[in-house]
Scaffold this motif. Structure first.
Motif, PDB file in Angstrom:
ATOM      1  N   GLU A 297     -19.419  84.717  78.083  1.00  0.00           N
ATOM      2  CA  GLU A 297     -20.599  84.491  77.240  1.00  0.00           C
ATOM      3  C   GLU A 297     -21.853  85.063  77.884  1.00  0.00           C
ATOM      4  O   GLU A 297     -21.899  85.293  79.092  1.00  0.00           O
ATOM      5  CB  GLU A 297     -20.792  82.989  76.981  1.00  0.00           C
TER       6      GLU A 297
ATOM      7  N   ALA B  87     -17.361  85.809  83.492  1.00  0.00           N
ATOM      8  CA  ALA B  87     -17.193  84.636  82.621  1.00  0.00           C
ATOM      9  C   ALA B  87     -18.508  84.284  81.938  1.00  0.00           C
ATOM     10  O   ALA B  87     -18.512  83.769  80.821  1.00  0.00           O
ATOM     11  CB  ALA B  87     -16.683  83.453  83.438  1.00  0.00           C
TER      12      ALA B  87
ATOM     13  N   ASN C  44     -16.648  91.863  82.475  1.00  0.00           N
ATOM     14  CA  ASN C  44     -15.472  91.042  82.783  1.00  0.00           C
ATOM     15  C   ASN C  44     -15.885  89.675  83.322  1.00  0.00           C
ATOM     16  O   ASN C  44     -15.038  88.857  83.663  1.00  0.00           O
ATOM     17  CB  ASN C  44     -14.601  91.779  83.812  1.00  0.00           C
TER      18      ASN C  44
ATOM     19  N   THR D 270     -16.209  90.514  77.562  1.00  0.00           N
ATOM     20  CA  THR D 270     -15.135  90.488  76.568  1.00  0.00           C
ATOM     21  C   THR D 270     -14.482  89.109  76.486  1.00  0.00           C
ATOM     22  O   THR D 270     -13.983  88.738  75.436  1.00  0.00           O
ATOM     23  CB  THR D 270     -14.065  91.545  76.895  1.00  0.00           C
ATOM     24  N   ASN D 271     -14.492  88.394  77.591  1.00  0.00           N
ATOM     25  CA  ASN D 271     -13.895  87.060  77.576  1.00  0.00           C
ATOM     26  C   ASN D 271     -14.850  86.092  78.264  1.00  0.00           C
ATOM     27  O   ASN D 271     -14.481  85.395  79.198  1.00  0.00           O
ATOM     28  CB  ASN D 271     -12.539  87.123  78.289  1.00  0.00           C
TER      29      ASN D 271
ATOM     30  N   ARG E  31     -13.692  89.326  88.491  1.00  0.00           N
ATOM     31  CA  ARG E  31     -14.238  88.462  87.429  1.00  0.00           C
ATOM     32  C   ARG E  31     -15.199  87.461  88.064  1.00  0.00           C
ATOM     33  O   ARG E  31     -14.767  86.490  88.715  1.00  0.00           O
ATOM     34  CB  ARG E  31     -13.112  87.741  86.687  1.00  0.00           C
TER      35      ARG E  31
END
Ligand SMILES: O=C(O)[C@H](O)[C@@H](O)[C@H](O)[C@H](O)COP(=O)(O)O
Length: 198
Positions: A178, A140, A138, A175-176, A84
């Motif tokens: 921006e 951030a 994935n 997905t999680n 990530r």
């Protein structure tokens, strides 16, 4: 742009780890080598040590280089879960490609690997290693920067198009996280007025 702006940043450089979203599989002394560009133009200006920047190995085949890049990623993101990244800095080509993920290419559907080799890139040089969508999406935060009127049509398609086969840049949807687009007036010229105000 990054090489001019980053030296002004107030940051703890010891915490930075820099990977390449994609890299051309060329020797370090080739002008197309992205790592060497940053080594020459950024690393001399910021206290980013060699251990904190992760070049592609140009001395093995491109397939081996992609595998070795997984090991480098795993040295920072251990285990089996998807890396990530805090931030991806992305560009978009005039065909809508991003990283080395090109329209219609089978790598758009790669889900089992976190890096992949490509040896038929439509944009030269043909051999590259790229992150794949599972890792990209994935992150951030993914930031695109596009400038100039020559990008206006493709920016409009990517941001407002309704195609069932979205262009590679349009598939960047963490997905999680921006996505942020930084556009100049030329690149934003064909967006609807509502989007131009965003
Ligand atoms: O694939 C490459 O070899 C390019 O480096 C490419 O990915 C680049 O990032 C885009 O074409 C956007 O570049 P610009 O924003 O400079 O037009």
């Amino acid at each position: 742009m990054l090489c001019a702006a980053l030296p002004e940043a107030t940051t703890d450089w010891s915490k930075w780890r820099v990977f390449f979203c994609d890299e051309r599989h060329v020797p370090f002394d080739n002008p197309e080598c992205t790592f060497s560009f940053y080594k020459n133009n950024l690393m001399s200006k910021v206290p980013l040590s060699d251990e904190h920047i992760f070049p592609l190995n140009p001395n093995v085949t491109v397939a081996e280089a992609a595998d070795l890049y997984i090991e480098k990623l795993r040295s920072v993101f251990p285990g089996n879960s998807l890396p990530r990244f805090d931030l991806l800095v992305l560009g978009m080509g005039p065909d809508g490609h991003t990283c080395s993920l090109f329209p219609g290419h089978p790598l758009l559907n790669e889900t089992s690997r976190i890096t992949a080799a490509i040896s038929d890139s439509p944009k030269p040089p043909p051999c590259r290693v790229t992150l794949t969508y599972p890792v990209i999406n994935n992150a951030a935060c993914a930031v695109f920067a596009s400038c100039g009127a020559a990008k206006a049509d493709i920016v409009q398609q990517v941001l407002e198009g309704k195609s069932e086969e979205p262009l590679p840049a349009a598939r960047v949807k963490p997905t999680n996280g921006e996505v942020i687009w930084i556009l100049d007036k030329g690149a934003a010229a064909k967006l609807t007025s509502a989007n131009q105000k965003l």
